[in-house]
Design a protein around this motif. Sequence first.
Motif, PDB file in Angstrom:
ATOM      1  N   GLN A  12     -10.169  -2.798 -55.050  1.00 45.49           N
ATOM      2  CA  GLN A  12     -10.799  -2.388 -56.302  1.00 45.49           C
ATOM      3  C   GLN A  12      -9.842  -1.536 -57.141  1.00 45.49           C
ATOM      4  N   ARG A  13      -9.131  -0.629 -56.472  1.00 47.93           N
ATOM      5  CA  ARG A  13      -8.181   0.222 -57.194  1.00 47.93           C
ATOM      6  C   ARG A  13      -7.063  -0.618 -57.806  1.00 47.93           C
ATOM      7  N   LEU A  14      -6.566  -1.587 -57.045  1.00 53.63           N
ATOM      8  CA  LEU A  14      -5.510  -2.450 -57.564  1.00 53.63           C
ATOM      9  C   LEU A  14      -6.000  -3.251 -58.771  1.00 53.63           C
ATOM     10  N   ALA A  15      -7.234  -3.703 -58.716  1.00 53.67           N
ATOM     11  CA  ALA A  15      -7.811  -4.437 -59.846  1.00 53.67           C
ATOM     12  C   ALA A  15      -7.916  -3.522 -61.070  1.00 53.67           C
ATOM     13  N   GLN A  16      -8.279  -2.269 -60.860  1.00 53.20           N
ATOM     14  CA  GLN A  16      -8.347  -1.312 -61.967  1.00 53.20           C
ATOM     15  C   GLN A  16      -6.964  -1.108 -62.582  1.00 53.20           C
ATOM     16  N   TYR A  17      -5.960  -0.958 -61.729  1.00 53.19           N
ATOM     17  CA  TYR A  17      -4.598  -0.785 -62.224  1.00 53.19           C
ATOM     18  C   TYR A  17      -4.156  -2.006 -63.021  1.00 53.19           C
ATOM     19  N   GLU A  18      -4.484  -3.190 -62.545  1.00 55.38           N
ATOM     20  CA  GLU A  18      -4.114  -4.416 -63.255  1.00 55.38           C
ATOM     21  C   GLU A  18      -4.768  -4.460 -64.633  1.00 55.38           C
ATOM     22  N   GLN A  19      -6.023  -4.039 -64.709  1.00 58.17           N
ATOM     23  CA  GLN A  19      -6.714  -4.004 -65.997  1.00 58.17           C
ATOM     24  C   GLN A  19      -6.060  -3.002 -66.938  1.00 58.17           C
ATOM     25  N   GLN A  20      -5.682  -1.857 -66.397  1.00 59.75           N
ATOM     26  CA  GLN A  20      -5.039  -0.837 -67.218  1.00 59.75           C
ATOM     27  C   GLN A  20      -3.690  -1.329 -67.735  1.00 59.75           C
ATOM     28  N   VAL A  21      -2.929  -1.997 -66.876  1.00 57.77           N
ATOM     29  CA  VAL A  21      -1.633  -2.539 -67.303  1.00 57.77           C
ATOM     30  C   VAL A  21      -1.837  -3.554 -68.425  1.00 57.77           C
ATOM     31  N   PHE A  22      -2.799  -4.443 -68.271  1.00 53.99           N
ATOM     32  CA  PHE A  22      -3.049  -5.448 -69.304  1.00 53.99           C
ATOM     33  C   PHE A  22      -3.462  -4.786 -70.623  1.00 53.99           C
ATOM     34  N   SER A  23      -4.318  -3.793 -70.542  1.00 53.43           N
ATOM     35  CA  SER A  23      -4.752  -3.072 -71.731  1.00 53.43           C
ATOM     36  C   SER A  23      -3.559  -2.414 -72.425  1.00 53.43           C
ATOM     37  N   LEU A  24      -2.682  -1.801 -71.642  1.00 54.04           N
ATOM     38  CA  LEU A  24      -1.494  -1.174 -72.215  1.00 54.04           C
ATOM     39  C   LEU A  24      -0.559  -2.207 -72.826  1.00 54.04           C
ATOM     40  N   GLU A  25      -0.459  -3.376 -72.200  1.00 47.89           N
ATOM     41  CA  GLU A  25       0.381  -4.431 -72.753  1.00 47.89           C
ATOM     42  C   GLU A  25      -0.148  -4.885 -74.111  1.00 47.89           C
ATOM     43  N   MET A  26      -1.472  -4.942 -74.259  1.00 50.07           N
ATOM     44  CA  MET A  26      -2.053  -5.293 -75.566  1.00 50.07           C
ATOM     45  C   MET A  26      -1.741  -4.211 -76.592  1.00 50.07           C
ATOM     46  N   ASP A  27      -1.864  -2.951 -76.179  1.00 46.41           N
ATOM     47  CA  ASP A  27      -1.529  -1.843 -77.071  1.00 46.41           C
ATOM     48  C   ASP A  27      -0.060  -1.909 -77.490  1.00 46.41           C
ATOM     49  N   LYS A  28       0.791  -2.261 -76.543  1.00 44.17           N
ATOM     50  CA  LYS A  28       2.223  -2.350 -76.818  1.00 44.17           C
ATOM     51  C   LYS A  28       2.505  -3.403 -77.891  1.00 44.17           C
ATOM     52  N   VAL A  29       1.868  -4.549 -77.779  1.00 39.11           N
ATOM     53  CA  VAL A  29       2.051  -5.616 -78.769  1.00 39.11           C
ATOM     54  C   VAL A  29       1.624  -5.121 -80.160  1.00 39.11           C
ATOM     55  N   ALA A  30       0.520  -4.407 -80.197  1.00 41.10           N
ATOM     56  CA  ALA A  30       0.051  -3.874 -81.481  1.00 41.10           C
ATOM     57  C   ALA A  30       1.044  -2.857 -82.049  1.00 41.10           C
ATOM     58  N   LEU A  31       1.566  -2.004 -81.190  1.00 38.33           N
ATOM     59  CA  LEU A  31       2.539  -1.008 -81.641  1.00 38.33           C
ATOM     60  C   LEU A  31       3.838  -1.663 -82.109  1.00 38.33           C
ATOM     61  N   GLN A  32       4.233  -2.724 -81.424  1.00 39.60           N
ATOM     62  CA  GLN A  32       5.432  -3.450 -81.845  1.00 39.60           C
ATOM     63  C   GLN A  32       5.226  -4.074 -83.217  1.00 39.60           C
ATOM     64  N   ALA A  33       4.015  -4.528 -83.479  1.00 35.71           N
ATOM     65  CA  ALA A  33       3.707  -5.159 -84.765  1.00 35.71           C
ATOM     66  C   ALA A  33       3.873  -4.186 -85.923  1.00 35.71           C
ATOM     67  N   VAL A  34       3.612  -2.907 -85.655  1.00 36.86           N
ATOM     68  CA  VAL A  34       3.762  -1.895 -86.716  1.00 36.86           C
ATOM     69  C   VAL A  34       5.053  -1.102 -86.556  1.00 36.86           C
ATOM     70  N   GLU A  35       5.916  -1.596 -85.671  1.00 43.53           N
ATOM     71  CA  GLU A  35       7.242  -1.018 -85.440  1.00 43.53           C
ATOM     72  C   GLU A  35       7.204   0.448 -85.035  1.00 43.53           C
TER      73      GLU A  35
END
Length: 61
Positions: A12-35
Amino acid sequence: MNEEQKQQMIKQRLAQYEQQVFSLEMDKVALQAVEDTEGVKNIDTRIEALRKAMTAVEGMM
């Protein structure tokens, strides 16, 4: 707590970490879009920390 319960909690903890990583990756893409390079660096640091945590928790299996 028996071994099966411990293993389930680890999964369960590993699944939570995976979700957090994916969420951060989405945030990263958004931040890259606005440089926002500082934001991207911050996200990269957080992703790296989560991946280290995942490796540590996987070692408990």
